[in-house]
Scaffold this motif. Structure first.
Motif, mmCIF file in Angstrom:
data_model
loop_
_atom_site.group_PDB
_atom_site.id
_atom_site.type_symbol
_atom_site.label_atom_id
_atom_site.label_comp_id
_atom_site.label_asym_id
_atom_site.label_seq_id
_atom_site.Cartn_x
_atom_site.Cartn_y
_atom_site.Cartn_z
ATOM 1 N N MET A 1 0.845 -1.200 0.000
ATOM 2 C CA MET A 1 0.000 0.000 0.000
ATOM 3 C C MET A 1 0.879 1.248 0.000
ATOM 4 O O MET A 1 1.782 1.388 0.821
ATOM 5 C CB MET A 1 -0.897 0.013 1.247
ATOM 6 N N THR A 2 0.653 2.141 -0.974
ATOM 7 C CA THR A 2 1.465 3.346 -1.097
ATOM 8 C C THR A 2 1.014 4.400 -0.095
ATOM 9 O O THR A 2 -0.171 4.668 0.048
ATOM 10 C CB THR A 2 1.352 3.919 -2.526
ATOM 11 N N THR A 3 1.976 4.987 0.571
ATOM 12 C CA THR A 3 1.671 6.030 1.540
ATOM 13 C C THR A 3 1.470 7.362 0.817
ATOM 14 O O THR A 3 2.264 7.720 -0.060
ATOM 15 C CB THR A 3 2.813 6.161 2.559
ATOM 16 N N ASP A 4 0.432 8.080 1.175
ATOM 17 C CA ASP A 4 0.172 9.393 0.584
ATOM 18 C C ASP A 4 1.235 10.367 1.095
ATOM 19 O O ASP A 4 1.343 10.598 2.301
ATOM 20 C CB ASP A 4 -1.222 9.867 0.997
ATOM 21 N N PRO A 5 2.028 10.970 0.202
ATOM 22 C CA PRO A 5 3.129 11.833 0.660
ATOM 23 C C PRO A 5 2.676 13.098 1.375
ATOM 24 O O PRO A 5 3.449 13.691 2.125
ATOM 25 C CB PRO A 5 3.873 12.174 -0.633
ATOM 26 N N LEU A 6 1.437 13.520 1.143
ATOM 27 C CA LEU A 6 0.958 14.752 1.780
ATOM 28 C C LEU A 6 0.127 14.500 3.035
ATOM 29 O O LEU A 6 -0.187 15.438 3.762
ATOM 30 C CB LEU A 6 0.139 15.589 0.792
ATOM 31 N N ALA A 7 -0.224 13.249 3.295
ATOM 32 C CA ALA A 7 -1.066 12.937 4.452
ATOM 33 C C ALA A 7 -0.471 13.431 5.776
ATOM 34 O O ALA A 7 -1.214 13.917 6.638
ATOM 35 C CB ALA A 7 -1.341 11.439 4.518
ATOM 36 N N PRO A 8 0.856 13.336 5.973
ATOM 37 C CA PRO A 8 1.410 13.808 7.256
ATOM 38 C C PRO A 8 1.164 15.287 7.531
ATOM 39 O O PRO A 8 1.217 15.711 8.690
ATOM 40 C CB PRO A 8 2.909 13.517 7.116
ATOM 41 N N THR A 143 -1.944 12.056 -4.631
ATOM 42 C CA THR A 143 -2.356 12.330 -3.257
ATOM 43 C C THR A 143 -3.879 12.365 -3.186
ATOM 44 O O THR A 143 -4.542 12.676 -4.180
ATOM 45 C CB THR A 143 -1.778 13.661 -2.748
ATOM 46 N N LYS A 144 -4.404 12.047 -2.015
ATOM 47 C CA LYS A 144 -5.846 12.076 -1.803
ATOM 48 C C LYS A 144 -6.234 13.096 -0.731
ATOM 49 O O LYS A 144 -7.372 13.096 -0.261
ATOM 50 C CB LYS A 144 -6.348 10.681 -1.383
#
Length: 248
Positions: A1-8, A143-144
Motif C-alpha cells: 500500500m502506497t503512503t500518501d506523501p501529503l497525508a502527514p 495524493t488524496k
C-alpha cells in the motif's frame, strides 16, 4: 500500500481543523443568492480581482478601477489577466499534463517581460526538473488529501522553486487556482484566494519563506496562512455577491 506523501501535513498542529474551517467558509459563501442568476458576473469580478492581487504580489500594484477601465498597460498586470482568463480552459488538461500547463501559464504570464526563447521553459537546473516532476505526480493523482492542501503545496513549492524566469509567482498562484478548479472544489472560479494572499501580504511572504525551509514548523506556517487566505477569499465572494445584487 502506497503512503500518501501529503497525508502527514494533516497531522501538523491545528492544520486539519483549519482546512475544515476554510472549506466550510467557502461552502457557506457558495450559497449566496447572487450566484443563482448572476454567477457569470460574479466569476468575472473574482477573476479581475484575483489578477490585480496576483500582479500586486509580484510587485506591480495597480488600482482595480484603472485595470477595469483598460488603462493599465503594465506587462506583468496584463500577464496576470491573461492567466486568470485562461484558467477555466486549462482545468481539464491540468491533472493530465501539469508540466505542459505550467509552461502555458508561463507563456501567458511572462510575454513581453522575459525574452521569447525563455517563455515556457523552466530554468535548466536538475533539482528544478526533479521537483517539478514530483509536483506533477501529485497533481496527476499522487495524493488524496483535500484539494485545499494540494493547492497550498503546489503554490508553496512553485514559489520556493521559482522554476521560470520573470513573474514566476503569477504562475504559482495560477497553478494553485487550477487545483481548485480541476478537482471540482471551485469549478466556476469563485474563490478569490489571491485577494486573501494580498490582504495578508507580509504573512504571505513570511510563511512562503518558511515553507521553503521544508521544516514541520515552516510547512505549518504556510498551510495556516493558506487556509486563512481561503477564508478571506470566501468573504470576498460574499462581498462581490452583495455588490452585484445591490447593482441589479
Amino acid at each position: 500500500m502506497t503512503t500518501d506523501p501529503l497525508a502527514p501535513l494533516l497531522d501538523l498542529a491545528d492544520i486539519a481543523p483549519a482546512v475544515r474551517q476554510a472549506r466550510d467558509r467557502f461552502d457557506e459563501a457558495l450559497r449566496h443568492r447572487a450566484l443563482r442568476r448572476h454567477g457569470g458576473q460574479v466569476a468575472a469580478e473574482v477573476s479581475l480581482r484575483s489578477a490585480v492581487a496576483s500582479a500586486a504580489l509580484e510587485g506591480y500594484a495597480h488600482e482595480r478601477e484603472a485595470v477595469r477601465a483598460g488603462t493599465v498597460t503594465d506587462p506583468v498586470l496584463q500577464g496576470a489577466l491573461r492567466v486568470a482568463g485562461a484558467l477555466p480552459g486549462l482545468a481539464e488538461l491540468w491533472p493530465k499534463a501539469p508540466r505542459q500547463v505550467l509552461a502555458r501559464l508561463h507563456v501567458l504570464a511572462a510575454r513581453d517581460v522575459v525574452p521569447e526563447p525563455e517563455l515556457g521553459r523552466p530554468v535548466p537546473e536538475p533539482v528544478v526538473g526533479a521537483r517539478l516532476d514530483g509536483l506533477a505526480a501529485l497533481v496527476a493523482g499522487g495524493t488524496k488529501v483535500s484539494p485545499l492542501v494540494l493547492a497550498a503545496v503546489v503554490h508553496g513549492e512553485l514559489l520556493a522553486l521559482r522554476p521560470f524566469a520573470g513573474p514566476s509567482g503569477v504562475v504559482a498562484r495560477g497553478a494553485a487556482r487550477l487545483v481548485l478548479l480541476s478537482t471540482g472544489t471551485d469549478p466556476r472560479g469563485l474563490l478569490a484566494v489571491d485577494v486573501g494572499h494580498h490582504e495578508r501580504e507580509p504573512e504571505y511572504v513570511g510563511s512562503a519563506g518558511a515553507f521553503a525551509t521544508g521544516t514541520p514548523d515552516g510547512l505549518r506556517s504556510w498551510l495556516r496562512h493558506y487556509m486563512t487566505a481561503v477564508e478571506v477569499g470566501a468573504d470576498q465572494l460574499t462581498r462581490i455577491g452583495d455588490e452585484v445584487l445591490a447593482a441589479s
